[in-house]
Design an enzyme around this catalytic site. Sequence first.
Site, short mmCIF file in Angstrom:
data_model
loop_
_atom_site.label_atom_id
_atom_site.label_comp_id
_atom_site.label_asym_id
_atom_site.label_seq_id
_atom_site.Cartn_x
_atom_site.Cartn_y
_atom_site.Cartn_z
N ARG A 140 -4.42 -7.05 -4.68
CA ARG A 140 -4.98 -5.92 -5.40
C ARG A 140 -6.48 -6.16 -5.60
O ARG A 140 -6.93 -7.32 -5.64
CB ARG A 140 -4.31 -5.74 -6.76
CG ARG A 140 -2.81 -5.49 -6.72
CD ARG A 140 -2.24 -5.41 -8.12
NE ARG A 140 -0.81 -5.13 -8.11
CZ ARG A 140 0.15 -6.06 -8.11
NH1 ARG A 140 -0.19 -7.34 -8.12
NH2 ARG A 140 1.43 -5.72 -8.10
N LYS A 168 0.11 -8.24 -11.89
CA LYS A 168 0.60 -7.42 -12.99
C LYS A 168 1.64 -8.18 -13.80
O LYS A 168 2.42 -8.95 -13.25
CB LYS A 168 1.21 -6.13 -12.46
CG LYS A 168 0.18 -5.13 -11.93
CD LYS A 168 0.84 -3.82 -11.54
CE LYS A 168 -0.19 -2.78 -11.12
NZ LYS A 168 0.44 -1.50 -10.74
N HIS A 214 -7.05 -0.08 -2.31
CA HIS A 214 -5.59 -0.17 -2.24
C HIS A 214 -5.07 0.14 -0.84
O HIS A 214 -3.99 -0.31 -0.47
CB HIS A 214 -4.96 0.77 -3.26
CG HIS A 214 -3.75 0.19 -3.93
ND1 HIS A 214 -3.80 -0.92 -4.75
CD2 HIS A 214 -2.44 0.55 -3.88
CE1 HIS A 214 -2.58 -1.21 -5.19
NE2 HIS A 214 -1.74 -0.34 -4.67
N ARG A 245 -4.45 -2.95 0.98
CA ARG A 245 -3.18 -3.56 0.55
C ARG A 245 -2.01 -2.88 1.26
O ARG A 245 -1.09 -3.53 1.74
CB ARG A 245 -3.06 -3.42 -0.97
CG ARG A 245 -1.80 -4.01 -1.59
CD ARG A 245 -1.99 -4.02 -3.10
NE ARG A 245 -0.74 -4.09 -3.84
CZ ARG A 245 -0.09 -5.22 -4.14
NH1 ARG A 245 -0.58 -6.38 -3.73
NH2 ARG A 245 1.01 -5.20 -4.85
N HIS A 277 5.48 -7.39 -5.96
CA HIS A 277 6.23 -6.25 -6.48
C HIS A 277 7.43 -6.75 -7.28
O HIS A 277 8.17 -7.62 -6.83
CB HIS A 277 6.75 -5.38 -5.33
CG HIS A 277 5.69 -4.56 -4.67
ND1 HIS A 277 5.79 -4.07 -3.39
CD2 HIS A 277 4.47 -4.15 -5.12
CE1 HIS A 277 4.71 -3.39 -3.08
NE2 HIS A 277 3.89 -3.43 -4.11
N TYR A 303 7.13 1.03 2.55
CA TYR A 303 6.43 0.72 3.79
C TYR A 303 7.37 0.67 4.98
O TYR A 303 6.95 0.84 6.12
CB TYR A 303 5.67 -0.60 3.64
CG TYR A 303 4.69 -0.56 2.49
CD1 TYR A 303 3.51 0.17 2.59
CD2 TYR A 303 4.95 -1.22 1.30
CE1 TYR A 303 2.62 0.23 1.54
CE2 TYR A 303 4.06 -1.17 0.24
CZ TYR A 303 2.90 -0.44 0.37
OH TYR A 303 2.02 -0.38 -0.69
#
Length: 303
Positions: free
Chosen positions: A150, A174, A248, A251, A274, A283
């Site tokens: 990120r 995150k 992004h 990414r 994630h 994806y």
Amino acid sequence: MASYKLSEVADEFLIYIESVRTLSQNSVIAYKNDLAHLMDVLGKDAFIENVSTEDLRFCVAKLSGENKASSSINRFIAAVRTFFAYCKKLGYIEVNPALELKTVRLPKHIPTFLTAREVDFLCALPEAHELLWETRDKALFEMMYSSGCRVSEIVSLKIKDFGSDFSSVIVTGKGKKDRKVYFGKEAQEALEIYLADRKKRFASEKLQNNSPYVFVNQKGGALTTGGVRYILSKYTGLQGINRHVSPHALRHTFATAMLANGADVRVVQEMLGHSSISTTQRYTHITTEKLIDIYNKAHPHSK
């Protein structure tokens, strides 16, 4: 039961999620904005025990009437659910009015990504155009594409975090979760060239040349996420690939390339940080559509 004003409990809740749950600053700001909408509609002085499910639905309807995106509406609903669950847990209310709130259907969204040719062209642009700082910008693009980091993780990288070969590093993503990310040969070489150039650039200048961060601006201060967006905009404007590219998107491009070339979806999930595999599986839909498109163009009977 004592009466509590919405504004008072909201302030307490924001302190809780920042200091106890240690959510990121961006998450805290998002909660603050969503609760501000709640108080704009219902009033700051409204008593929290008087808030009903219909009141909350009215708040959602107001967002819809303002043509807010479905994702923004669902974020508000999630924030309200968390807030009133907190209120119920601490005894501010007896019944949680947010339990019956339903999220709205999200339109199918395919993440934006670059083709292999486009990303190769982008990484070569800094050397071809003297726009900003060639060695830094090439290293920045190569490292973002190579690792899938990120933008907030990239600008937070510190030189001391790396080993001698710059092949991998631990980043904090995150939810304050640490994970290991990797950099390919091209990214490693670009980084080494940039760091040598950076050292030379600030050798005789009384600037902020001792920044612990890997990426700095032209004055030697730490590069910001806004700075990265600006750099990308310069190279992807009319002088570059003439297509808007966000940080992004690199990414997304990393994830798409990994899956298209046979990487296991759970491995990619780990690399991206994630928490849910369903986020990574977006994806796989991209690569499936790509395969179908190739089939339709190549097979004689596909038409």
